[in-house]
Structures are given as C-alpha cells and as structure tokens.
Design a protein around this motif. Structure first.
Motif, PDB file in Angstrom:
ATOM      1  N   TYR A  61       1.551   4.958  -4.856  1.00 55.94           N
ATOM      2  CA  TYR A  61       2.344   4.854  -3.147  1.00 55.94           C
ATOM      3  C   TYR A  61       3.892   4.845  -3.107  1.00 55.94           C
ATOM      4  O   TYR A  61       4.373   5.046  -1.771  1.00 55.94           O
ATOM      5  CB  TYR A  61       1.858   3.662  -2.749  1.00 55.94           C
ATOM      6  CG  TYR A  61       0.746   3.398  -2.217  1.00 55.94           C
ATOM      7  CD1 TYR A  61      -0.101   3.924  -1.000  1.00 55.94           C
ATOM      8  CD2 TYR A  61      -0.847   3.152  -3.086  1.00 55.94           C
ATOM      9  CE1 TYR A  61      -1.628   4.447  -0.940  1.00 55.94           C
ATOM     10  CE2 TYR A  61      -1.536   3.253  -2.870  1.00 55.94           C
ATOM     11  CZ  TYR A  61      -2.728   3.563  -2.448  1.00 55.94           C
ATOM     12  OH  TYR A  61      -3.700   3.887  -1.504  1.00 55.94           O
ATOM     13  N   SER A  62       4.966   4.467  -3.908  1.00 54.08           N
ATOM     14  CA  SER A  62       5.926   4.341  -3.885  1.00 54.08           C
ATOM     15  C   SER A  62       6.494   5.757  -4.035  1.00 54.08           C
ATOM     16  O   SER A  62       7.151   6.229  -2.874  1.00 54.08           O
ATOM     17  CB  SER A  62       6.801   4.366  -5.212  1.00 54.08           C
ATOM     18  OG  SER A  62       7.811   4.224  -4.810  1.00 54.08           O
ATOM     19  N   LEU A  63       5.753   6.746  -3.848  1.00 54.21           N
ATOM     20  CA  LEU A  63       6.084   8.889  -4.124  1.00 54.21           C
ATOM     21  C   LEU A  63       5.394   8.581  -2.546  1.00 54.21           C
ATOM     22  O   LEU A  63       6.301  10.467  -2.378  1.00 54.21           O
ATOM     23  CB  LEU A  63       5.011   9.419  -4.981  1.00 54.21           C
ATOM     24  CG  LEU A  63       6.241   9.399  -6.704  1.00 54.21           C
ATOM     25  CD1 LEU A  63       4.507  10.189  -7.107  1.00 54.21           C
ATOM     26  CD2 LEU A  63       7.145  10.203  -6.640  1.00 54.21           C
ATOM     27  N   MET A  64       4.508   8.657  -2.204  1.00 51.21           N
ATOM     28  CA  MET A  64       3.606   8.847  -0.512  1.00 51.21           C
ATOM     29  C   MET A  64       4.969   8.478   0.731  1.00 51.21           C
ATOM     30  O   MET A  64       5.315   8.953   0.939  1.00 51.21           O
ATOM     31  CB  MET A  64       3.049   8.505  -0.419  1.00 51.21           C
ATOM     32  CG  MET A  64       2.318   9.105   0.968  1.00 51.21           C
ATOM     33  SD  MET A  64       0.414   8.755   0.458  1.00 51.21           S
ATOM     34  CE  MET A  64      -0.186   7.121   0.314  1.00 51.21           C
ATOM     35  N   ASP A  65       5.436   7.106  -0.094  1.00 54.48           N
ATOM     36  CA  ASP A  65       7.077   6.443   0.998  1.00 54.48           C
ATOM     37  C   ASP A  65       8.453   7.472   0.224  1.00 54.48           C
ATOM     38  O   ASP A  65       9.160   8.300   1.677  1.00 54.48           O
ATOM     39  CB  ASP A  65       6.880   5.350   0.578  1.00 54.48           C
ATOM     40  CG  ASP A  65       8.098   4.756   0.888  1.00 54.48           C
ATOM     41  OD1 ASP A  65       7.134   4.442   2.731  1.00 54.48           O
ATOM     42  OD2 ASP A  65       8.972   4.468   0.951  1.00 54.48           O
ATOM     43  N   SER A  66       8.251   7.478  -0.685  1.00 48.08           N
ATOM     44  CA  SER A  66       9.881   7.957  -0.796  1.00 48.08           C
ATOM     45  C   SER A  66       9.730  10.016  -0.633  1.00 48.08           C
ATOM     46  O   SER A  66      11.261   9.235   0.409  1.00 48.08           O
ATOM     47  CB  SER A  66      10.105   7.712  -2.755  1.00 48.08           C
ATOM     48  OG  SER A  66       9.181   8.395  -3.443  1.00 48.08           O
TER      49      SER A  66
ATOM     50  N   HIS B  80      -6.390  10.231   0.569  1.00 49.69           N
ATOM     51  CA  HIS B  80      -6.751  10.965   1.763  1.00 49.69           C
ATOM     52  C   HIS B  80      -6.762  10.105   2.615  1.00 49.69           C
ATOM     53  O   HIS B  80      -6.487  10.313   3.523  1.00 49.69           O
ATOM     54  CB  HIS B  80      -8.682  11.378   1.773  1.00 49.69           C
ATOM     55  CG  HIS B  80      -8.208  12.400  -0.002  1.00 49.69           C
ATOM     56  ND1 HIS B  80      -8.517  13.550   1.239  1.00 49.69           N
ATOM     57  CD2 HIS B  80      -8.933  12.054  -0.620  1.00 49.69           C
ATOM     58  CE1 HIS B  80      -8.757  14.430  -0.095  1.00 49.69           C
ATOM     59  NE2 HIS B  80      -9.269  13.953  -1.112  1.00 49.69           N
ATOM     60  N   GLY B  81      -7.015   8.464   2.175  1.00 53.33           N
ATOM     61  CA  GLY B  81      -6.688   7.706   3.529  1.00 53.33           C
ATOM     62  C   GLY B  81      -5.670   7.360   3.538  1.00 53.33           C
ATOM     63  O   GLY B  81      -5.333   6.500   4.478  1.00 53.33           O
ATOM     64  N   GLY B  82      -4.511   7.786   3.021  1.00 52.61           N
ATOM     65  CA  GLY B  82      -3.088   7.012   3.492  1.00 52.61           C
ATOM     66  C   GLY B  82      -2.720   5.390   2.688  1.00 52.61           C
ATOM     67  O   GLY B  82      -3.439   5.051   2.888  1.00 52.61           O
ATOM     68  N   PRO B  83      -1.365   5.517   3.058  1.00 55.47           N
ATOM     69  CA  PRO B  83      -0.631   3.835   2.818  1.00 55.47           C
ATOM     70  C   PRO B  83      -1.240   3.649   3.695  1.00 55.47           C
ATOM     71  O   PRO B  83      -2.189   3.253   5.139  1.00 55.47           O
ATOM     72  CB  PRO B  83       1.199   3.823   3.417  1.00 55.47           C
ATOM     73  CG  PRO B  83       0.604   5.517   4.155  1.00 55.47           C
ATOM     74  CD  PRO B  83       0.163   6.125   3.964  1.00 55.47           C
ATOM     75  N   ALA B  84      -1.946   2.184   3.306  1.00 56.48           N
ATOM     76  CA  ALA B  84      -2.502   0.609   4.272  1.00 56.48           C
ATOM     77  C   ALA B  84      -3.541   0.682   4.371  1.00 56.48           C
ATOM     78  O   ALA B  84      -3.838  -0.471   5.416  1.00 56.48           O
ATOM     79  CB  ALA B  84      -1.339   0.191   5.042  1.00 56.48           C
TER      80      ALA B  84
ATOM     81  N   ILE C  34     -12.875  -5.472  -1.583  1.00 56.40           N
ATOM     82  CA  ILE C  34     -11.864  -5.330  -0.848  1.00 56.40           C
ATOM     83  C   ILE C  34     -11.308  -4.541  -1.355  1.00 56.40           C
ATOM     84  O   ILE C  34     -10.496  -4.856  -2.756  1.00 56.40           O
ATOM     85  CB  ILE C  34     -11.825  -6.085  -0.013  1.00 56.40           C
ATOM     86  CG1 ILE C  34     -13.337  -6.917   1.055  1.00 56.40           C
ATOM     87  CG2 ILE C  34     -10.926  -6.667   0.963  1.00 56.40           C
ATOM     88  CD1 ILE C  34     -12.462  -8.353   1.646  1.00 56.40           C
ATOM     89  N   LEU C  35     -10.811  -3.805  -0.818  1.00 51.97           N
ATOM     90  CA  LEU C  35      -9.819  -2.691  -2.217  1.00 51.97           C
ATOM     91  C   LEU C  35      -8.892  -2.696  -0.901  1.00 51.97           C
ATOM     92  O   LEU C  35      -8.782  -1.771   0.429  1.00 51.97           O
ATOM     93  CB  LEU C  35     -10.784  -1.532  -2.090  1.00 51.97           C
ATOM     94  CG  LEU C  35     -10.690  -1.491  -3.731  1.00 51.97           C
ATOM     95  CD1 LEU C  35     -12.764  -2.282  -2.988  1.00 51.97           C
ATOM     96  CD2 LEU C  35     -11.804  -1.191  -4.230  1.00 51.97           C
ATOM     97  N   HIS C  36      -7.551  -1.970  -1.586  1.00 51.11           N
ATOM     98  CA  HIS C  36      -6.409  -1.320  -0.207  1.00 51.11           C
ATOM     99  C   HIS C  36      -5.475  -0.513  -0.890  1.00 51.11           C
ATOM    100  O   HIS C  36      -4.966  -0.624  -1.691  1.00 51.11           O
ATOM    101  CB  HIS C  36      -5.873  -3.025   0.460  1.00 51.11           C
ATOM    102  CG  HIS C  36      -4.965  -3.883  -0.809  1.00 51.11           C
ATOM    103  ND1 HIS C  36      -3.814  -3.393  -0.173  1.00 51.11           N
ATOM    104  CD2 HIS C  36      -5.610  -4.165  -1.249  1.00 51.11           C
ATOM    105  CE1 HIS C  36      -3.327  -4.223  -1.611  1.00 51.11           C
ATOM    106  NE2 HIS C  36      -4.632  -5.369  -2.220  1.00 51.11           N
ATOM    107  N   GLY C  37      -4.861   0.558   0.014  1.00 53.89           N
ATOM    108  CA  GLY C  37      -3.765   0.513  -0.621  1.00 53.89           C
ATOM    109  C   GLY C  37      -1.963  -0.373  -0.183  1.00 53.89           C
ATOM    110  O   GLY C  37      -2.009   0.976   0.534  1.00 53.89           O
TER     111      GLY C  37
END
Length: 279
Positions: free
Chosen positions: A50-55, A266-270, A230-233
């Motif tokens: 998730y850090s790489l997807m954001d940065s 595929h779901g994306g962040p959050a 319940i799982l989350h990104g």
C-alpha cells in the motif's frame, strides 16, 4: 505428517500464524509496479504494497503463479508425508491461478493425489474455506470429505466490498458486471459483490460514510451468518465500520485481517470487505 495437506494461493489473505499453525502451503502470485515485479508475501508485504501504491502513483498489476510453483508445493507436501493434497484457489473467473494449479496437478498425475478446487471466491471467503479444510485435515479427515465440505461452502459464501475508487478494478479488467458504474465512477463510492466468482455491482452510494452504512445493511439483511470475516486495505475508517456493526457482531466474534497485494491491486486503497457464510 501423513494425511492431507492443504495448498492455496496468496489471495487467501491468511495470516502467517494461521498458515504455519495449520501447515497450509501458500503459492504466491506476483505483483508488478511498472517495470518492478515482486513475489507476493515473499518480497512484498501488505504494508509495503500500500505504501508503494501511494508513493509511486502507479496502478499495480498481478500475474498468476507458474504451474511450476504449484508443482513444487505439491511435491513439498508429498515429501512431508502427505498422501493427498487439496488445493483451493481464488476464482477462475478472476485469475489464471486455477489453470496453473490444474496444469501442475495433471503433470503429477500418478505420482501425487492432488484435488484442485475453484473457490469461486477471493480474500476472506477463500481464507475461510482454506481454514476449514486445514482444520479438517489436521483432525484426520480424508481428501474426499474435505473437498465435499469446501464445495458445500462455496454457494453459501457471500463477499461484499466497499471501494474508495474504481480505478484499480477498471485497469485490471476485473470489473465484470459492475461495468456500468464507470459512467459515474467519479461521483460514487461503489459497492461490489462477488457472484459466482465474478464482480457485480451492489450499490452506488455517493459518500464513503453511506458506503459503509450500506455495507452494514447488506450484512444485516443476510440474517444469521457464520464465519464473519472483515478485511481491509489499510482503511483508516475500519474502526468506524466495526463500531457500526458492534451491536450484532462484537469485535471478538469477527476474523479481522488485511487485504493483501493480490486483491488490493484490484480493490484499491482503503477497500473494506465483508465475507461470511449464509446459514
């Protein structure tokens, strides 16, 4: 150990503690950010993904494991003393992972007894099936009984997800029956559902808060459910959602986890997903 060993793929989003305790083999998919490719769980953990997807601002891509990775996992199970392997994978409608597992099983026909099962599911839904299968294997069930149990769970498994964006799902080509959401993708916080292994639209709320309320309503409409996960990104509002459902589902009754790189691609962040078995 003799008996049955369970193998799955890294989209199961199970914690290492669970896979180690129940001797579950996990075959990793690969994740690409531009020209850089990482082996899921081995070279890329959830936090770094998730850090790489954001940065980087890049929308990642996934690649199914090669048949050779599955073949090695099956041989490892045999070498450890297993007399059969049950391999449960993410939906064949969403990935070529099943085909790789099936090719590996065919290559070992006559050497290793491998049963490959299409979960028609992802993330927490797949993980629940794998945990059940591994618990049965630990308790001495044979391959026929384990496959029968997993196949009975498939039509009862529901998954809903609240996305923060459709960008990832659109780019990855997994948007399926949610295609018509694209015309309004900038003005909604979409809900999706996995139906028979594929993505379908489940709602078009216009705010994140309303999306979470709708996700709660979908859960409550199902009545009594089993094995709620319940799982989350890396969703910063996951506690808000847990508070929303705490009157019916206290936190200590829920399997809570992180959506890993495969489904997070595929779901994306959050993204926040709910997975359960209908009673």
């Amino acid at each position: 150990m003799a008996g049955v060993r369970i193998v799955t793929d890294s989209s199961c989003d199970l914690d290492e503690a669970d896979t180690t305790a129940l001797d579950i083999g996990v075959v990793p998919l690969s994740i690409r950010f531009g020209d850089d490719e990482y082996v899921d769980r081995e070279e890329l953990d959830v936090e770094r993904f998730y850090s790489l997807m954001d940065s980087t601002g890049l929308l990642p891509e996934t690649a199914a494991p090669s048949p050779g990775r599955f073949e090695q996992a099956f041989r490892d199970a045999q070498a450890a003393g297993a007399d059969a392997v049950v391999c449960i994978n993410l939906s064949s409608a969403l990935s070529a992972t099943m085909q790789s597992a099936q090719a590996a099983a065919r290559a070992l026909e006559g050497e290793v007894d491998v049963r490959v099962v299409d979960s028609r599911s992802i993330t927490g839904g797949l993980g629940t099936m794998v945990l059940e299968a591994a618990t049965m294997a630990r308790d001495g069930a044979d391959a026929d009984a384990i496959v029968a149990r997993v196949e009975s769970m498939i039509p009862r498994t529901d998954i809903y997800g609240a996305l923060n964006t459709l960008d990832n799902l659109k780019k990855g080509g997994r948007i399926g029956g949610a295609q018509h959401l694209l015309g309004s993708m900038l003005s909604v916080k979409p809900l999706i559902r996995i139906v028979d292994g594929a993505v379908e639209e489940a709602g078009k709320p216009r705010t994140r808060r309303r999306a979470l309320e709708t996700l709660r309503d979908k859960l409550y409409e199902a009545g009594e459910v089993e094995s709620l996960s319940i799982l989350h990104g890396e969703a910063t509002d996951i506690d808000d959602f847990l508070d929303m459902i705490s009157d019916r589902y206290p936190r200590d009754t829920i399997r809570l986890g992180k959506i890993g790189a495969v489904i997070g691609t595929h779901g994306g962040p959050a993204v926040i997903g709910i997975c359960y078995l209908r009673s």
